[in-house]
Design a protein around this motif. Structure first.
Motif, PDB file in Angstrom:
ATOM      1  N   LEU A  55       0.943  -1.309   0.128  1.00 38.16           N
ATOM      2  CA  LEU A  55       0.041  -0.159   0.046  1.00 38.16           C
ATOM      3  C   LEU A  55       0.846   1.145   0.131  1.00 38.16           C
ATOM      4  N   ALA A  56       2.128   0.963   0.593  1.00 42.93           N
ATOM      5  CA  ALA A  56       2.843   2.277   0.666  1.00 42.93           C
ATOM      6  C   ALA A  56       3.675   2.691  -0.557  1.00 42.93           C
ATOM      7  N   LEU A  57       3.922   1.334  -1.177  1.00 44.73           N
ATOM      8  CA  LEU A  57       4.713   1.841  -2.497  1.00 44.73           C
ATOM      9  C   LEU A  57       4.324   2.908  -3.508  1.00 44.73           C
ATOM     10  N   TYR A  58       2.856   2.548  -3.845  1.00 46.19           N
ATOM     11  CA  TYR A  58       2.342   3.722  -4.739  1.00 46.19           C
ATOM     12  C   TYR A  58       2.505   5.099  -4.207  1.00 46.19           C
ATOM     13  N   ASP A  59       2.027   5.267  -3.006  1.00 42.78           N
ATOM     14  CA  ASP A  59       1.956   6.729  -2.462  1.00 42.78           C
ATOM     15  C   ASP A  59       3.552   7.234  -1.949  1.00 42.78           C
ATOM     16  N   GLY A  60       4.321   6.219  -1.675  1.00 38.04           N
ATOM     17  CA  GLY A  60       5.783   6.496  -1.363  1.00 38.04           C
ATOM     18  C   GLY A  60       6.593   7.028  -2.455  1.00 38.04           C
ATOM     19  N   ALA A  61       6.286   6.562  -3.500  1.00 43.49           N
ATOM     20  CA  ALA A  61       6.970   6.764  -5.132  1.00 43.49           C
ATOM     21  C   ALA A  61       6.185   8.226  -5.193  1.00 43.49           C
ATOM     22  N   GLU A  62       5.102   8.687  -5.064  1.00 46.87           N
ATOM     23  CA  GLU A  62       4.565   9.915  -5.378  1.00 46.87           C
ATOM     24  C   GLU A  62       5.070  10.921  -4.333  1.00 46.87           C
ATOM     25  N   VAL A  63       5.376  10.621  -3.123  1.00 52.29           N
ATOM     26  CA  VAL A  63       6.002  11.405  -2.193  1.00 52.29           C
ATOM     27  C   VAL A  63       7.267  12.040  -2.727  1.00 52.29           C
ATOM     28  N   VAL A  64       8.424  11.177  -3.091  1.00 54.98           N
ATOM     29  CA  VAL A  64       9.600  11.319  -3.430  1.00 54.98           C
ATOM     30  C   VAL A  64       9.747  12.021  -4.775  1.00 54.98           C
ATOM     31  N   LEU A  65       8.752  11.559  -5.697  1.00 55.98           N
ATOM     32  CA  LEU A  65       9.087  11.840  -7.128  1.00 55.98           C
ATOM     33  C   LEU A  65       7.944  13.002  -7.710  1.00 55.98           C
ATOM     34  N   LYS A  66       6.978  13.482  -7.005  1.00 54.35           N
ATOM     35  CA  LYS A  66       6.081  14.410  -7.508  1.00 54.35           C
ATOM     36  C   LYS A  66       6.893  15.712  -7.951  1.00 54.35           C
TER      37      LYS A  66
END
Length: 399
Positions: A55-66
């Motif tokens: 569950l954290a993978l999708y949101d974690g990538a967004e937090v770092v990369l957006k």
């Protein structure tokens, strides 16, 4: 005069529709998988720890990369980043379709999050650049409406697809969806060259992201997302504790999402027409969301339904107003960076709200968690009323 105006409106709809579809895609991609990872299909996740990490993978990538992709969009143009992100989303989804192995679910989910980190802020920047400042409220209201539809339909359609053919079928549908939206955007979204920008130092960036014109809308957006996530995640828990079945609690969550979707276009039109100001929109939205969390502590189904409606209304009010305020106070040459950084704030709210409520609920009771977040959100209107400048940007601004 009617025909030219009608023709312009039709042309605007053609340009904007793929961007709305991109908003739907990122929301659908997030919730269609997340809502079904712990389900009952053959390839569902059984370990709670594994479920949490996935569950954290999708949101974690967004937090770092957006913020990173937002800055890239300012440099090379938002359209190429939008297209690359949509194609990347399709490729990441197709990876799992081809591999059809639980181990590849990790790579596919991380790839989807990274791709969404590219096309989501790029789409927001294009919404701002393709519309005059006087129509930003309406444009962001419509964009938010379609994202809310994606959040609403994701668990339902995703569950149906997983039931029919497992995660492989769901990821196949997302592969096709990403490719179709990318092709649509390629044909309909015009190429907008990046604007010349002055060299920006780290100190310049720090000044911009600590400016009240950025902080207040971003904080309101984070608060709205926190309330929304808590409502979606914990209202079913409250409902189950009062004896409600899964259908009733699911209906309450649907009411929340539907209310948020319906309020956003109205709020955007009211902002453009001058019937609503940024200060009132952000402050009123936070107050509504706080009141909804307060209602969640009331016993019975009435409290849950009131909470769903008020949280949804508060979220729907804040979202278009917040993004319009950010667009109005940001030079066009920095729109991608601003939207990406603001999305980072929303992701932190998405994670922080449930963590706060869960932590307090573990130590005391769930109602105390609702109350704590309500108090935090209720402090927002005071800050908002101090002043959220909705400055109309000069078209020649290059800061």
């Amino acid at each position: 005069m009617t025909e030219p105006v009608s023709s312009q409106a039709a042309a605007s709809r053609r340009r904007m529709s793929p961007l709305y579809a991109a908003g739907f895609t990122t929301a659908f991609g997030a919730h269609a998988v997340a809502a079904n990872l712990g389900g009952f299909s053959d390839d569902a996740v059984r370990s709670l720890l594994t479920l949490g990490v996935l569950l954290a993978l999708y949101d974690g990538a967004e937090v770092v990369l957006k913020p990173v992709f937002g800055t890239i969009a300012d440099r090379v143009g938002a359209r190429p980043v939008l297209l690359a992100g949509l194609v990347g989303f399709a490729l990441a989804s197709g990876l799992y379709v081809l591999a059809d192995s639980p181990g590849w679910l990790w790579a596919a989910r991380l790839g989807q999050g990274a791709a969404a980190s590219a096309f989501s802020p790029a789409a927001s920047a294009l919404v701002a650049r393709l519309n005059p400042a006087a129509k930003h409220g309406r444009a962001f209201g419509s964009y938010g409406f379609y994202k809310s539809i994606g959040y609403t339909l994701g668990p339902l359609l995703g569950g149906a697809l997983v039931w029919l053919g497992g995660f492989r079928l769901l990821f196949a549908v997302m592969t096709v969806l990403g490719l179709l939206v990318a092709a649509w955007a390629l044909v309909a979204v015009p190429a907008i060259p990046p604007l010349p920008r002055k060299r920006q130092t780290v100190l310049d960036l720090a000044r911009r992201v600590t400016d009240p014109a950025f902080l207040r809308p971003t904080a309101a957006l984070a608060g709205a997302t926190a309330a929304l996530s808590v409502g979606v995640g914990f209202l079913p828990v409250t409902g189950a504790a009062t004896g409600l079945g899964t259908i009733a609690t699911g209906a309450a969550v649907s009411v929340l999402a539907a209310t948020a979707a319906l309020v956003q276009p109205w709020a955007g039109r009211a902002l453009d027409a001058g019937r609503l100001t940024a200060r009132i929109g952000l402050g009123g939205g936070l107050a509504l969301a706080a009141a909804g969390l307060g209602c969640a502590t009331l016993p019975g189904v009435a409290g849950i339904l009131l909470a769903a409606v008020l949280i949804g209304a508060g979220t729907g009010l804040i979202t278009p107003v917040g993004f319009a305020a950010l667009a109005a106070s940001t030079p066009e040459a920095r729109l991608g960076q601003t939207m990406g950084t603001a999305e980072l704030g929303r992701e932190l709210g998405d994670a922080g709200g449930p963590l706060l409520v869960a932590g307090i609920a573990t130590a005391a009771a769930l109602n105390y968690g609702y109350a704590a977040l309500a108090i935090l959100l209720a402090a927002g209107p005071v800050a908002a009323l101090i002043g959220v400048p909705l400055r109309r940007r000069h078209r020649g601004s290059q800061a």
